[in-house]
Structure formats: structure tokens, C-alpha cells
Motif scaffolding. Structure first.
Motif, PDB file in Angstrom:
ATOM      1  N   UNK A 131     -44.383  55.635  92.713  1.00 44.86           N
ATOM      2  CA  UNK A 131     -45.124  54.939  93.779  1.00 44.86           C
ATOM      3  C   UNK A 131     -45.834  55.921  94.710  1.00 44.86           C
ATOM      4  N   UNK A 132     -45.893  57.186  94.330  1.00 41.16           N
ATOM      5  CA  UNK A 132     -46.510  58.222  95.167  1.00 41.16           C
ATOM      6  C   UNK A 132     -48.002  57.935  95.328  1.00 41.16           C
ATOM      7  N   UNK A 133     -48.470  57.626  96.537  1.00 43.37           N
ATOM      8  CA  UNK A 133     -49.885  57.301  96.727  1.00 43.37           C
ATOM      9  C   UNK A 133     -50.814  58.486  96.484  1.00 43.37           C
ATOM     10  N   UNK A 134     -50.265  59.703  96.485  1.00 44.61           N
ATOM     11  CA  UNK A 134     -51.092  60.886  96.258  1.00 44.61           C
ATOM     12  C   UNK A 134     -51.364  61.119  94.770  1.00 44.61           C
ATOM     13  N   UNK A 135     -50.637  60.401  93.899  1.00 50.76           N
ATOM     14  CA  UNK A 135     -50.808  60.582  92.459  1.00 50.76           C
ATOM     15  C   UNK A 135     -51.734  59.521  91.866  1.00 50.76           C
ATOM     16  N   UNK A 136     -52.484  59.939  90.862  1.00 54.62           N
ATOM     17  CA  UNK A 136     -53.377  59.019  90.163  1.00 54.62           C
ATOM     18  C   UNK A 136     -52.575  57.940  89.440  1.00 54.62           C
ATOM     19  N   UNK A 137     -53.091  56.715  89.456  1.00 54.10           N
ATOM     20  CA  UNK A 137     -52.381  55.602  88.839  1.00 54.10           C
ATOM     21  C   UNK A 137     -52.113  55.816  87.367  1.00 54.10           C
ATOM     22  N   UNK A 138     -53.079  56.357  86.636  1.00 50.00           N
ATOM     23  CA  UNK A 138     -52.889  56.572  85.206  1.00 50.00           C
ATOM     24  C   UNK A 138     -51.834  57.639  84.944  1.00 50.00           C
ATOM     25  N   UNK A 139     -51.766  58.640  85.824  1.00 51.11           N
ATOM     26  CA  UNK A 139     -50.735  59.672  85.673  1.00 51.11           C
ATOM     27  C   UNK A 139     -49.344  59.067  85.856  1.00 51.11           C
ATOM     28  N   UNK A 140     -49.196  58.141  86.801  1.00 53.74           N
ATOM     29  CA  UNK A 140     -47.906  57.487  87.010  1.00 53.74           C
ATOM     30  C   UNK A 140     -47.558  56.587  85.820  1.00 53.74           C
ATOM     31  N   UNK A 141     -48.562  55.910  85.277  1.00 55.87           N
ATOM     32  CA  UNK A 141     -48.311  55.074  84.104  1.00 55.87           C
ATOM     33  C   UNK A 141     -47.899  55.925  82.913  1.00 55.87           C
ATOM     34  N   UNK A 142     -48.504  57.091  82.770  1.00 52.33           N
ATOM     35  CA  UNK A 142     -48.151  57.990  81.668  1.00 52.33           C
ATOM     36  C   UNK A 142     -46.713  58.492  81.831  1.00 52.33           C
ATOM     37  N   UNK A 143     -46.308  58.767  83.068  1.00 47.70           N
ATOM     38  CA  UNK A 143     -44.925  59.168  83.325  1.00 47.70           C
ATOM     39  C   UNK A 143     -43.966  58.068  82.902  1.00 47.70           C
ATOM     40  N   UNK A 144     -44.287  56.832  83.256  1.00 42.55           N
ATOM     41  CA  UNK A 144     -43.435  55.705  82.868  1.00 42.55           C
ATOM     42  C   UNK A 144     -43.356  55.581  81.351  1.00 42.55           C
ATOM     43  N   UNK A 145     -44.487  55.717  80.682  1.00 45.55           N
ATOM     44  CA  UNK A 145     -44.482  55.599  79.222  1.00 45.55           C
ATOM     45  C   UNK A 145     -43.670  56.723  78.582  1.00 45.55           C
ATOM     46  N   UNK A 146     -43.797  57.931  79.118  1.00 47.36           N
ATOM     47  CA  UNK A 146     -43.085  59.075  78.561  1.00 47.36           C
ATOM     48  C   UNK A 146     -41.564  58.907  78.711  1.00 47.36           C
ATOM     49  N   UNK A 147     -41.133  58.374  79.827  1.00 47.67           N
ATOM     50  CA  UNK A 147     -39.710  58.222  80.088  1.00 47.67           C
ATOM     51  C   UNK A 147     -39.092  57.023  79.373  1.00 47.67           C
ATOM     52  N   UNK A 148     -39.877  55.962  79.216  1.00 44.72           N
ATOM     53  CA  UNK A 148     -39.307  54.688  78.778  1.00 44.72           C
ATOM     54  C   UNK A 148     -39.664  54.287  77.359  1.00 44.72           C
ATOM     55  N   UNK A 149     -40.612  54.974  76.752  1.00 45.41           N
ATOM     56  CA  UNK A 149     -41.006  54.633  75.389  1.00 45.41           C
ATOM     57  C   UNK A 149     -39.806  54.723  74.461  1.00 45.41           C
ATOM     58  N   UNK A 150     -39.596  53.666  73.674  1.00 45.89           N
ATOM     59  CA  UNK A 150     -38.460  53.610  72.771  1.00 45.89           C
ATOM     60  C   UNK A 150     -37.221  52.990  73.387  1.00 45.89           C
ATOM     61  N   UNK A 151     -37.202  52.879  74.727  1.00 47.90           N
ATOM     62  CA  UNK A 151     -36.050  52.276  75.395  1.00 47.90           C
ATOM     63  C   UNK A 151     -36.288  50.815  75.744  1.00 47.90           C
ATOM     64  N   UNK A 152     -37.542  50.448  75.931  1.00 49.91           N
ATOM     65  CA  UNK A 152     -37.921  49.058  76.149  1.00 49.91           C
ATOM     66  C   UNK A 152     -39.069  48.740  75.205  1.00 49.91           C
ATOM     67  N   UNK A 153     -39.302  47.462  74.939  1.00 50.90           N
ATOM     68  CA  UNK A 153     -40.349  47.141  73.966  1.00 50.90           C
ATOM     69  C   UNK A 153     -41.741  47.287  74.575  1.00 50.90           C
ATOM     70  N   UNK A 154     -42.741  47.179  73.728  1.00 51.95           N
ATOM     71  CA  UNK A 154     -44.122  47.466  74.136  1.00 51.95           C
ATOM     72  C   UNK A 154     -44.607  46.508  75.213  1.00 51.95           C
TER      73      UNK A 154
END
Length: 271
Positions: free
Chosen positions: A52-75
Motif C-alpha cells: 500500500x506504499x503510495x510512493x511505489x508504482x501500482x504495477x510494481x506492487x502488483x508484481x510483488x503480490x504475484x511473485x509472492x502469491x503465485x502458486x499459493x492461490x488460484x489465478x
């Protein structure tokens, strides 16, 4: 929620509705995975702040979420959550609250699909009344000393076979992970969320005797005219009302009982 968080939550609700419009989506599994994400965000403050860091780009935060959670929750769940972290949130906790709401909403959509949503609304209301009248039950379900499993087992003993599966799931999740909410407040929030799924407001109606079907219909029509939308009636009986009805919608109370009119007359005479 205020400002950016309110807008982000509105967009997330719309994405959830779009996603679950497809019958191929397993909404119960979606609810479970969103609930697991709620627990993760609640537990991992560093991760929550990073997403939720407002200083970070939205797509960068989404990529972080995908990197951490891919394979643990469905698409489907990952796409929904990625869209949420792209958004701007006023406070990091607001993201957690929003994911939790979507988890509850997904379960309510399951009830909508199987035709039990009306039952779930009524069961949540009745359970709230039972809890409100029993200090012992509130203590047992709200105890910090009791394990989550013990609380879930108690909910199962109270609701198993007597309530819709969705009702039991929602109440179990509330008592095992209250996240600072009171039991009464949590049940009320769930009731309002259930009503919102039907595009209705919730009115708590107290009458001296049970209302007839005709009386309920007339009251519902009258409230719909006043508020401009359908109103779901949660009914309770209290002989002390003496006559008429008392209606509460949100913070507004409409007093139409004989007892209220007698009290008002007494106040005028005393004045």
C-alpha cells in the motif's frame, strides 16, 4: 474508509461482481483464499505496508503480490488481489479490511447462487439476538483464552444443521478472526453486507405481538417509499412495546409504539 480507500474499495467490489458473474468461478474457494489473504495481511505488517506504499508504482506492487502469491492461490483470486494493490489506499489497514469484506461477499454470493441469501440474512439477525441476550455466550465466543478451533466447534454446535452453511462459515470466521471487532458489531456488519447484496436496507422492527403477513407487507412498502429502496425487515417481539412498532434503520429510529406515545405524553405533562 475515506478518500482514496473508498474509491479503491468501490472498484474492488465491481471487479468481484464481474468475476463472480461467471458460474465457472468457485466462489466458496474464492472466499477461503481471500480470507487467507486477510489473515496474511493482518499478520505481516511489513508486507501490508509494502503493498500500500503510495510512493511505489501500482504495477510494481502488483508484481510483488504475484511473485509472492503465485502458486499459493488460484489465478482468479490473484488477479482480483493484484488489482486491489494497484490502487491507492489511504491507510494500509484499509486494504486488509477491503479484502476481508470481499471474502464475506464471496460467501454471500454463494448463498445468492443457491437461493439461501434470505435465510442467511435472517439467521445472522437471529444469531445476533441470541448473542446479545447471553453474556455467557458472548464471553465464550469472544474469549482470547479460547482457541480458534474451540470457538469454531462452539459455532458448529450452535448452528450446525440449524442454519445455512454460509451462515456458519461467516460466523465461524468472525469469531476465530475478529480483528478487533466486537461480536455484536461484527454480526451487524455481516447483516448489512448481506442486505446490500440484495440492494436493500435493513430495518430492525420490534412489535408487541408478531406482525401478520399483511402488516409486514404494508410496513415494508411504507419504508420503501420513505427511503426510496427495498427494505428487509428483521422482526422481533417485545411485549413491553404495548402496541404499534419500533423501527430502527442504521442510526435512525422511528418510534410508533403506544409505549413511546405514553412516554411522550408523560414528558409533556411533567413539563
Amino acid at each position: 474508509m475515506n478518500g482514496a480507500s473508498r474509491d479503491a474499495l468501490h472498484a474492488a467490489r465491481e471487479r468481484l461482481d464481474t468475476l463472480t458473474a461467471s458460474r465457472t468461478v468457485d466462489v466458496t474457494r474464492l472466499a477461503d483464499q481471500l480470507a487467507a489473504l486477510t489473515a496474511l495481511l493482518d499478520r505481516e505488517g511489513t508486507l501490508r505496508r509494502a503493498l500500500t506504499d503510495p510512493a511505489q508504482d501500482g504495477e510494481a506492487k502488483a508484481e510483488l503480490a504475484r511473485r509472492l502469491l503465485s502458486g499459493q492461490i488460484n489465478a482468479d483470486t490473484l488477479d482480483l488481489f493484484s488489482g486491489m494493490v494497484r490502487a491507492r489506499w489511504s491507510q494500509s489497514r484499509d486494504l486488509t479490511d477491503a479484502v476481508e469484506e470481499l471474502a464475506d461477499s464471496a460467501d454471500l454470493i454463494a448463498a445468492e447462487r443457491d437461493g439461501s441469501l434470505d435465510d442467511v440474512e435472517d439467521e445472522l439477525f437471529r444469531f445476533g439476538r441470541i448473542v446479545g441476550s447471553s453474556a455467557e455466550l458472548r464471553t465464550a465466543l469472544g474469549s482470547r483464552a479460547a482457541t480458534g478451533q474451540a470457538k469454531a466447534d462452539l459455532v458448529r454446535s450452535l448452528l450446525g444443521g440449524r442454519a445455512a452453511p454460509v451462515t456458519q462459515r461467516l460466523v465461524s470466521r468472525l469469531v476465530t478472526a475478529p480483528r478487533g471487532r466486537s461480536l455484536d458489531g461484527g454480526i451487524e456488519s455481516l447483516s448489512k453486507l448481506a442486505a446490500a447484496r440484495r440492494g436493500r436496507m435493513v430495518a430492525e422492527v420490534v412489535s408487541a405481538v408478531p406482525l401478520s403477513d399483511r402488516q409486514k407487507e404494508r410496513l415494508g412498502d411504507a419504508l420503501a417509499r420513505i427511503y426510496g429502496r427495498r427494505v428487509h425487515l428483521n422482526l422481533d417481539v417485545d411485549p413491553e412495546v404495548l402496541g404499534g412498532v419500533r423501527v430502527k434503520i442504521g442510526d435512525e429510529v422511528i418510534n410508533g409504539s403506544i409505549a413511546d406515545r405514553l412516554d411522550e405524553a408523560a414528558r409533556r405533562m411533567a413539563g
